[in-house]
Every structure is written in structure tokens, then in C-alpha cells.
Design an enzyme around this catalytic site. Structure first.
Site, PDB file in Angstrom:
ATOM      1  CD  GLU A 193      -2.233   5.538  -2.556  1.00 17.46           C
ATOM      2  OE1 GLU A 193      -2.194   6.716  -2.995  1.00 17.46           O
ATOM      3  OE2 GLU A 193      -3.125   4.737  -2.880  1.00 17.46           O
TER       4      GLU A 193
ATOM      5  CE  LYS B 239      -2.440   6.662  -6.421  1.00 17.55           C
ATOM      6  NZ  LYS B 239      -3.780   6.398  -5.832  1.00 17.55           N
ATOM      7  CG  ASN B 240       1.068  10.408  -5.010  1.00 15.04           C
ATOM      8  OD1 ASN B 240      -0.004  10.313  -5.575  1.00 15.04           O
ATOM      9  ND2 ASN B 240       1.176  10.415  -3.689  1.00 15.04           N
TER      10      ASN B 240
ATOM     11  CG  HIS C  37      -1.754   1.240   1.346  1.00 13.41           C
ATOM     12  ND1 HIS C  37      -3.034   1.302   0.863  1.00 13.41           N
ATOM     13  CD2 HIS C  37      -1.481   2.475   1.864  1.00 13.41           C
ATOM     14  CE1 HIS C  37      -3.523   2.526   1.082  1.00 13.41           C
ATOM     15  NE2 HIS C  37      -2.599   3.241   1.697  1.00 13.41           N
TER      16      HIS C  37
END
Length: 477
Positions: free
Chosen positions: A322, A325-326, A318
Site C-alpha cells: 500500500e 503503491k501510493n 500488505h
């Protein structure tokens, strides 16, 4: 009766039998009751004359539970008892030791007490939320779900361990896990509803941050206990079938889905990058490449292909998902803005020292201004712009689901930091505006040091939920 319950709570939690005026002021801070001050003072005076060693027949008068009309006497009594106890944090090593016991009896005794304690602490905190939030239908749904889960587990707190009881207990745990699967999006909708309504007593951003951090961390901890217990249960069932087939070698592979004692961080990071790349390709039709390396400081700072530790693969996935992805979004959008022919790679370094695992994820996506960095860890804030007030969709599978938009939700980084801090780690960002950003993840290398960080209910915690006063600066700007 309701005020007597609440006043008794303030007395027990503060440990001080203060005067009626102080108690009346404390009770008066809790919104949504709507009684006159004279009634409060009368209730306080009555409470001060009562003894704390009363019989269970007066449980309604002495309970701290504000939702008395929603609950039966037995539930109120148990909530009062369990919320008076603090959660017991466990290290990753302690969890693994419980998982490797020959039977689940020890784990059963621990978890049938610990999960109700964590639920009760959170229920007591939820009932003290400001009225502007507590009137939201989504918030009330969450409260009722927590109460139902607590009631479901109450019968097992005094149950004797045996196979039949354990089967029923695991079945209840599965129901609870499913019941709370949408807590994040539902609470997000409640916060949005509170901010949209024209009501007095709206929570300040720091209070929202404090509330959601505690609620979500409590949820993370309960879900981990449930996942681990279910994994051990399935493992034991599998071992019984192995023994029947004359295979005496224990198989703990089912447990490793919850906690892996030999988790390879580089492998998890690569998997998370591939998952984020699918989302980036869907949004932008291409993605930057990943350059990843591992270093072992204890072995002459040598480059290594694997960095292993005892940790939770799902939590690591997780966090990486994140951050990657950013980084991908920033890299692609900045490259388009600068009209670059090639996308700069996203770089990841995983370094292991004696006590810590330090991870750096770097991108050349243009970075953000210094004023924006702290805001990135606020719920509902997004550097991608608010896409019509997006929140995570209920029943969609969470933030990593391919059905979610790639950006604009405002929950990815705050939750990632929570996952890192859950076992005494941390997550931070440093950005060079116009160039790129570095995200740093810190994890405890030793499983004995990686101990849960849990919220516990107290007067101070309730007070922080209601304070909206701005601090007066004693520095020039």
C-alpha cells in the site's frame, strides 16, 4: 423479554446496580427498538427485582443478546457466556511456541475457546450499532455471518481432542475463513449505504473510524488464528507422512507462511514493490525505481543486506504494498506535472535497534497539505479523488489484487495502520507539501513484545459508537 435481556447486559457490563432512571436512559440510547419510555421503565423495574443466579431455563430473560428472534436458546446462552469474557492476546513468540508443540491438543484447547470469545465480543458490539447502519442489508449480512460462525464453533468448545474431531474442526475453520473473506468490501458498502440514505442517527466520521477499526482488527486476529492452526495442522500431517517414509527431521516450512520466525523485511519489501510496480505499469506504463538499504544499529550502524525478525510475511507485504503503491502514483503524477525527464526513485530504509524495527519510505511525489495528512487514515477518504464511490470489489482477492484500481478506494492506509498496530507497532506519515512524503513504520523487534492488540466489548465501547456530539474548542483559531 428483549428489554430484560438488554437491561441485564447493561447491569453486568457496568458492574453497577444503578436506579431505574439511569438504566432507562442507557437503554433509550440504543436506537431501532421503537418502544415507549413507560415500557422501558416497567422492564427496568422488573429486571431490578430479578436475581442473577437464575437457572438456565430463564436464559432468554437474562441474556444480553438483542437478536433473540434469530437464535435458538443454546446459541443465546453461549453468546451470553462467551461475550462476558475478554479476548486473550497472544504474542508472536507465544503463537510460535504453540505451533511447535508435538501435537495440536494444546492449540486446540486454546483456539476452540478463544475464537468463540472474539466472535461473541464482536457480535455483541455489532448488535448495538446505530439504526442508520443496522438497517443496511450489507450490515445485516455481516451480522448473520458472524452468528453462523459462532454457531459452527459452539460444538467444539466442549469437544475432546482426537484426530477425527480435529479434522472436522479444521474443515469448519476453512468454511469460516471463506465466509468472512469479503467482510471489508461488504462493510464498506454498508457504510456508503448509510451515508447515502436520508435517515436520522448517521454515524459521525470518528464513530465510523472507531467501528471499522474494531471490526477489521477483530477479523484480522481471527483470520490469523485460523491460518496458523491450519498451517500447523498441515505441517503435522506432512510430518506423519515423513515418519512413514523414515524421515525424522521435522519440517516447519508450512507454518512459516503464517508466521516466519526468521522473516527478512528487506526481501518482503522488495517483493511488495515488484507487485506494486505491475499495477503502476498497468496504470501509467512505467514506474520509479526502488533504492532500499538496511541498517543494524546494534552493530555499529552498519549497512546490511538482511534485517530479520519474527513476524507475519503477509501483514508486512500488505503494509509495504500500500505504501509503495501510493508513493509510485504520487511520483509519476508529480513528475508529469513538473515535466521531469526522469522519475525520482522511491527510497526505503530499514533500521533495526534493540527493541524496534523502524522503516522509512520516502518519495518526491509532491507531498500533500498538512490538513490532509490525518484524513489519509480515514476510511473512504482518498487523495486521488473519489472515483464514483469505489470500494473493494467482493470476491476480487482483496486490496492487493490486480483486478482492483490502483487508487481511489480509501481503505489502503487505514488497514495498513491496523496491521501495524495489531502487534503493538504503528504507522504514520510526515509530508512536505510541494516536495514529497515520508511514511514511518514501527514494529516490535522482539517477538515477546509483539503482543496482539484486541478490541473487547464494554459499555464504554458501545457509548463511543453512539456519541455524535462535537467537542467545543477552548482554543482560538
Amino acid at each position: 423479554q428483549a428489554y430484560n435481556c438488554l437491561i441485564h447486559f447493561y447491569k453486568r457490563m457496568s458492574g453497577l446496580y444503578c436506579g431505574p432512571r439511569v438504566l432507562a436512559q442507557a437503554v433509550g440510547r440504543v436506537s431501532g427498538w421503537g418502544f415507549k419510555q413507560e415500557v422501558i421503565k416497567h422492564s427496568v423495574g422488573t429486571c431490578l427485582t430479578q436475581r442473577t443466579n437464575s437457572s438456565s431455563s430463564t436464559v432468554l430473560e437474562h441474556s444480553r443478546v438483542k437478536f433473540a428472534r434469530l437464535l435458538d436458546r443454546s446459541t443465546i446462552y453461549h453468546l451470553d457466556q462467551f461475550s462476558a469474557k475478554s479476548p486473550t492476546p497472544v504474542s508472536i513468540k507465544g503463537m510460535l511456541e504453540q505451533a511447535w508443540q508435538p501435537t495440536q491438543e494444546q492449540s486446540f484447547k486454546y483456539i476452540t475457546k478463544e475464537i468463540p470469545i472474539r466472535l461473541a465480543n464482536m457480535i455483541m458490539e455489532l448488535q448495538m450499532m446505530p439504526r442508520a447502519l443496522s438497517v443496511q442489508p450489507q450490515f445485516q449480512e455481516i451480522v448473520l455471518q458472524y452468528i453462523q460462525s459462532f454457531k459452527d464453533l459452539s460444538e467444539f468448545t466442549i469437544a475432546t481432542f482426537n484426530p477425527d474431531t480435529n479434522d472436522r474442526f479444521v474443515s469448519i475453520l476453512k468454511e469460516i475463513r471463506l465466509r468472512h473473506i469479503d467482510t471489508v468490501p461488504v462493510m464498506a458498502a454498508a457504510i456508503q449505504g448509510m451515508m447515502a440514505d436520508d435517515l436520522d442517527g448517521k454515524m459521525a466520521q470518528k464513530n465510523i473510524q472507531y467501528c471499522l477499526n474494531r471490526l477489521f482488527l477483530n477479523r484480522i486476529s481471527i483470520h490469523l488464528l485460523i491460518s496458523l492452526y491450519k498451517a500447523v495442522y498441515a505441517s503435522h500431517k506432512h510430518q506423519v507422512s515423513q515418519l512413514i517414509n523414515n524421515n525424522e527431521t521435522p519440517d516447519y516450512s508450512l507454518i512459516f507462511g503464517a508466521i516466519d520466525p526468521d522473516c527478512d523485511i528487506i526481501s518482503i519489501a522488495t517483493e511488495a514493490y515488484d507487485d506494486a510496480a505491475i499495477m503502476c505499469d498497468r496504470e501509467y506504463q512505467h514506474h520509479p525505481e526502488l533504492e532500499i538499504e538496511g541498517r543494524d544499529i546494534m552493530n555499529r550502524n552498519m549497512n546490511v543486506e538482511e534485517v530479520r525478525m519474527s513476524y507475519l510475511p503477509n501483514h508486512l507485504h500488505h503494509i509495504f504494498f500500500e505504501i509503495f503503491k501510493n508513493a509510485m502514483r504520487a511520483t509519476v503524477e508529480h513528475a508529469r506535472k513538473k515535466k521531469l525527464s526522469e522519475l525520482p526513485a522511491v527510497k526505503c530504509v530499514v533500521s533495526k535497534s534493540e527493541g524496534d524495527i523502524s522503516i522509512r519510505v520516502s518519495d518526491l511525489g509532491g507531498g500533500i497539505s498538512r490538513e490532509m495528512v490525518d484524513k489519509l487514515f480515514q476510511y473512504h477518504f482518498t487523495s486521488a479523488g473519489n472515483k464514483d464511490g469505489n470500494v473493494v470489489s467482493s470476491g476480487s482477492g482483496g486490496l492487493e489484487s490486480q483486478s482492483q484500481p490502483m487508487h481511489g478506494l480509501g481503505y489502503g492506509l487505514p488497514l495498513s495502520r491496523l496491521y501495524a498496530r495489531y502487534f503493538q507497532g504503528d504507522l504514520d506519515m510526515v509530508s512536505m507539501h510541494g516536495l514529497g512524503s515520508d511514511v514511518y513504520i514501527y514494529l516490535k523487534a522482539l517477538s515477546n513484545d509483539a503482543k496482539e492488540s484486541l478490541p473487547k466489548y464494554s459499555i464504554r465501547a458501545v457509548d463511543k459508537l453512539h456519541k455524535n456530539k462535537k467537542k467545543i474548542s477552548d482554543w482560538t483559531k
